[in-house]
Design a protein around this motif. Structure first.
Motif, PDB file in Angstrom:
ATOM      1  N   TYR A 225      48.231  79.761  38.343  1.00  9.62           N
ATOM      2  CA  TYR A 225      49.433  79.305  39.038  1.00  9.62           C
ATOM      3  C   TYR A 225      48.743  78.110  39.887  1.00  9.62           C
ATOM      4  O   TYR A 225      47.854  77.637  40.232  1.00  9.62           O
ATOM      5  N   LEU A 226      50.052  77.291  40.316  1.00  8.31           N
ATOM      6  CA  LEU A 226      49.780  76.130  41.015  1.00  8.31           C
ATOM      7  C   LEU A 226      49.630  76.381  42.405  1.00  8.31           C
ATOM      8  O   LEU A 226      50.393  77.142  43.103  1.00  8.31           O
ATOM      9  N   VAL A 227      48.733  75.595  43.040  1.00  6.42           N
ATOM     10  CA  VAL A 227      48.690  75.577  44.492  1.00  6.42           C
ATOM     11  C   VAL A 227      48.363  74.455  45.084  1.00  6.42           C
ATOM     12  O   VAL A 227      48.220  73.465  44.442  1.00  6.42           O
ATOM     13  N   ASP A 228      48.429  74.281  46.328  1.00 12.76           N
ATOM     14  CA  ASP A 228      48.284  72.967  47.084  1.00 12.76           C
ATOM     15  C   ASP A 228      46.961  72.915  47.551  1.00 12.76           C
ATOM     16  O   ASP A 228      45.965  73.786  47.081  1.00 12.76           O
ATOM     17  N   ALA A 229      46.566  71.769  48.332  1.00 17.22           N
ATOM     18  CA  ALA A 229      45.310  71.369  48.859  1.00 17.22           C
ATOM     19  C   ALA A 229      44.656  72.539  49.532  1.00 17.22           C
ATOM     20  O   ALA A 229      43.396  72.363  49.685  1.00 17.22           O
ATOM     21  N   GLY A 230      45.418  73.485  50.289  1.00 17.41           N
ATOM     22  CA  GLY A 230      45.078  74.379  51.082  1.00 17.41           C
ATOM     23  C   GLY A 230      44.151  75.755  50.559  1.00 17.41           C
ATOM     24  O   GLY A 230      43.620  76.328  51.046  1.00 17.41           O
ATOM     25  N   TYR A 231      44.327  75.645  49.133  1.00 17.71           N
ATOM     26  CA  TYR A 231      43.517  76.552  48.581  1.00 17.71           C
ATOM     27  C   TYR A 231      42.360  75.948  47.462  1.00 17.71           C
ATOM     28  O   TYR A 231      42.213  74.853  47.270  1.00 17.71           O
ATOM     29  N   THR A 232      41.462  76.927  47.179  1.00 19.62           N
ATOM     30  CA  THR A 232      40.230  76.255  46.596  1.00 19.62           C
ATOM     31  C   THR A 232      40.900  76.409  44.792  1.00 19.62           C
ATOM     32  O   THR A 232      41.339  76.998  44.397  1.00 19.62           O
ATOM     33  N   ASN A 233      40.189  75.219  44.239  1.00 19.52           N
ATOM     34  CA  ASN A 233      40.431  74.979  42.781  1.00 19.52           C
ATOM     35  C   ASN A 233      39.450  75.808  41.957  1.00 19.52           C
ATOM     36  O   ASN A 233      38.263  75.678  42.157  1.00 19.52           O
ATOM     37  N   GLY A 234      40.016  76.643  41.220  1.00 19.39           N
ATOM     38  CA  GLY A 234      39.048  77.715  40.682  1.00 19.39           C
ATOM     39  C   GLY A 234      40.048  78.447  39.463  1.00 19.39           C
ATOM     40  O   GLY A 234      40.965  78.181  39.203  1.00 19.39           O
ATOM     41  N   PRO A 235      39.186  79.536  38.855  1.00 20.15           N
ATOM     42  CA  PRO A 235      39.928  80.246  37.648  1.00 20.15           C
ATOM     43  C   PRO A 235      41.018  80.916  38.328  1.00 20.15           C
ATOM     44  O   PRO A 235      41.009  81.663  39.248  1.00 20.15           O
TER      45      PRO A 235
END
Length: 558
Positions: A225-235
């Protein structure tokens, strides 16, 4: 002639207005006003109820068939649904509904809650995770994200909370809100919703909670899923590049085109992820109750998305039987039940009562049981009160006894005629015979108490110490106790010295900065854990660098 006319008017039978006829006319007038909304023109229906005539009719039929809503003597399901939509669609107060349609507040509130429970019972049919094998429709802005299922984000909704709780609900913009996690697909349909978190909670923390719940949010393998910069980039989650232009309004100025590969990726990422922003926007535009601070209390506001379950005697019996079984096994903690007890309670109630509940429903019902026990136990421990085992309620000697007790204990006001079943099970499970540590003392504390007793021995003891031998023996006992106290203190200090020393703040911060992929909120939470626990810090430092992040995430889930 005047006298004759006067006597004739007196003898003439007058028409007496029947109260039932007036009530029937009012009911018919109210029905006609509501029918004009959902049976009139399509535009008038949409403007009034925020649904088209076709959608309103379909929803009424679904509530009848699947949720069990039924017509009453004077109110149909359509009328109940119309009242519900007027309140949530225009944030209309129930007092205004009362003055417009001639109902009292009690039936309006009852019909509103019936429709709310019915709609919540349908949540698993309309809000559910997608099938990863389904072929996704073609869309130009999604062609760069082939395996993406949609986007997720959090939105803040204004709420009313008590003054003592406003600190937890105050967000970074100084507004009193609740943070709601929403996940939608490419067609702007909600896939998962989690409401009820305080406004001060970060988005990443709410996402971790959603993935660890019983009704958890699961990302299929190979999808994201696409998330904004407030979340961690990961699996499972794809975030944009940091320290690079990201939001769409940053490219709104004419001629401000991306100049690097990272800016181009962020532009395409923001264009696709904007689907969740538009979904939240349309949701708040459609339902006015979400745009402003609602006059409902916080518990009722959370029911709109979290799920409210009406309890009956059968469910209470199954739940209490489960608690009794685990209580006998010693699985009741000081502040509640162990986690596997809630899992077993959910399973038993769902299987034996054919309902769908969650751990939050069990926890809420357990708090209600605890409240009943505390209030009723306080009443029964007072002179003048007893328990009627046949009627399952209190027995009071006189009105004077009750009035005097209620004047001192306001919370017991509604319990005089309240029926509380299964009091024997409640008194067994929720009694207060748990360990409280009141008799725990160290050797030094015991020595001080003994010294005080010896100092007052000549006054309070049943006999006095007169011989010199007894005095010498008393002194030798004091010396013996003092020696052992010193030994215990030395042993305690030695054990403390042998244990690991707390790391410095600089060491913890430097170690966390070496771990890649940690956002600011996660880093602060881990910083608080490691600075207060030396053994966890040593365990992390003993691990290889590639395993530290996984170990740290495990500590956050505990």
């Amino acid at each position: 002639m005047a006298i004759i006319a006067n006597r004739y008017q007196r003898r003439r039978p007058r028409h007496i207005v029947d109260a039932n006829e007036v009530q029937e006319r009012n009911v018919e007038c109210r029905k006609q006003m509501l029918r004009n909304m959902y049976q009139g023109s399509n535009v008038y229906c949409y403007d009034s109820l925020r649904l088209t005539k076709r959608s309103f009719s379909d929803l009424s039929a679904i509530l009848r068939e699947k949720s069990g809503l039924q017509d009453t003597l004077n109110v149909s399901v359509e009328e109940k649904l119309a009242i519900f939509l007027l309140i949530v669609g225009h944030n209309t107060k129930m007092r205004l509904i009362r003055s417009t349609y001639g109902w009292s507040l009690e039936p309006i509130s009852r019909h509103f809650n019936e429709v709310l429970r019915g709609i919540l019972s349908l949540s698993h049919e309309f809000i559910k995770l997608p099938n990863p094998e389904t072929t996704l429709p073609e869309d130009p802005k999604w062609k760069w994200f082939e395996d993406c299922l949609g986007a997720l984000d959090g939105t803040h909704i204004d709420v009313n909370v008590p003054l003592t709780d406003q600190g937890r609900y105050r967000n970074r913009k100084q507004r009193i809100t609740t943070n709601v996690l929403g996940v939608c697909d490419r067609q702007m349909k909600f896939l998962y919703v989690l409401a009820g978190w305080e406004g001060s909670a970060s988005d990443s923390r709410i996402l971790r909670d959603a993935m660890s719940r019983e009704d958890s949010f699961v990302v299929p393998s190979g999808k994201y899923y696409l998330v904004d910069a407030g979340y961690t980039n990961g699996p499972g989650f794809l975030a944009p590049y940091r320290s690079t232009r990201y939001h769409l309004n940053e490219w709104a100025i004419q001629g401000n085109n991306p100049s690097t590969a990272r800016e181009l990726f962020n532009l395409r990422h923001a264009t696709a992820r904007n689907v969740i922003e538009r979904t939240f926007g349309l949701l708040k535009m459609r339902w006015a109750i979400l745009r402003t601070s609602s006059y409902f209390d916080l518990e009722n506001q959370d029911k709109k998305t979290r799920g409210y379950v009406p309890w009956n005697d059968e469910m209470d019996k199954v739940l209490l039987d489960t608690f009794v079984d685990y209580y006998n096994k010693g699985d009741r903690c000081q502040n509640g039940w162990k986690s596997h007890v809630y899992t077993a309670a959910v399973k038993n109630v769902c299987e034996k009562c054919n309902v769908t509940i969650t751990k939050e429903n069990i926890s809420s019902r357990s708090k209600t049981f605890d409240k009943h026990y505390n209030i009723i136990n306080g009443l029964l421990s007072t002179s003048g009160f007893g328990w009627d085992w046949e009627k399952n309620k209190l027995k009071v000697d006189s009105d004077t006894v009750w009035d005097e007790y209620v004047e001192r204990n306001k919370e017991a006001k509604g319990y005089r005629h309240k029926v509380v079943k299964f009091w024997d099970l409640l008194s067994l499970v929720y009694n207060k015979d748990q360990a409280n540590g009141e008799g725990a003392k160290t050797a030094a504390e015991s020595s001080k108490e003994m010294a005080k007793e010896n100092d007052t021995g000549g006054k309070d003891a049943p006999y006095s110490v007169s011989s010199s031998s007894s005095l010498k023996r008393q002194r030798s006992d004091d010396s013996f106790n003092s020696i052992w106290c010193d030994k215990f203190d030395m042993l305690t200090s030695a054990l403390k010295d042998d244990g690991p020393k707390l790391p410095s703040s600089a060491e913890v911060l430097a170690a966390l900065q070496e771990v890649e992929g940690l956002d600011e909120d996660t880093e602060l939470e881990l910083y608080d854990i490691l600075t207060s626990n030396a053994r966890k810090f040593e365990s992390m430092m003993a691990l290889p660098m590639e395993r530290r992040k996984r170990w740290l995430m495990m500590q956050l889930r505990k």
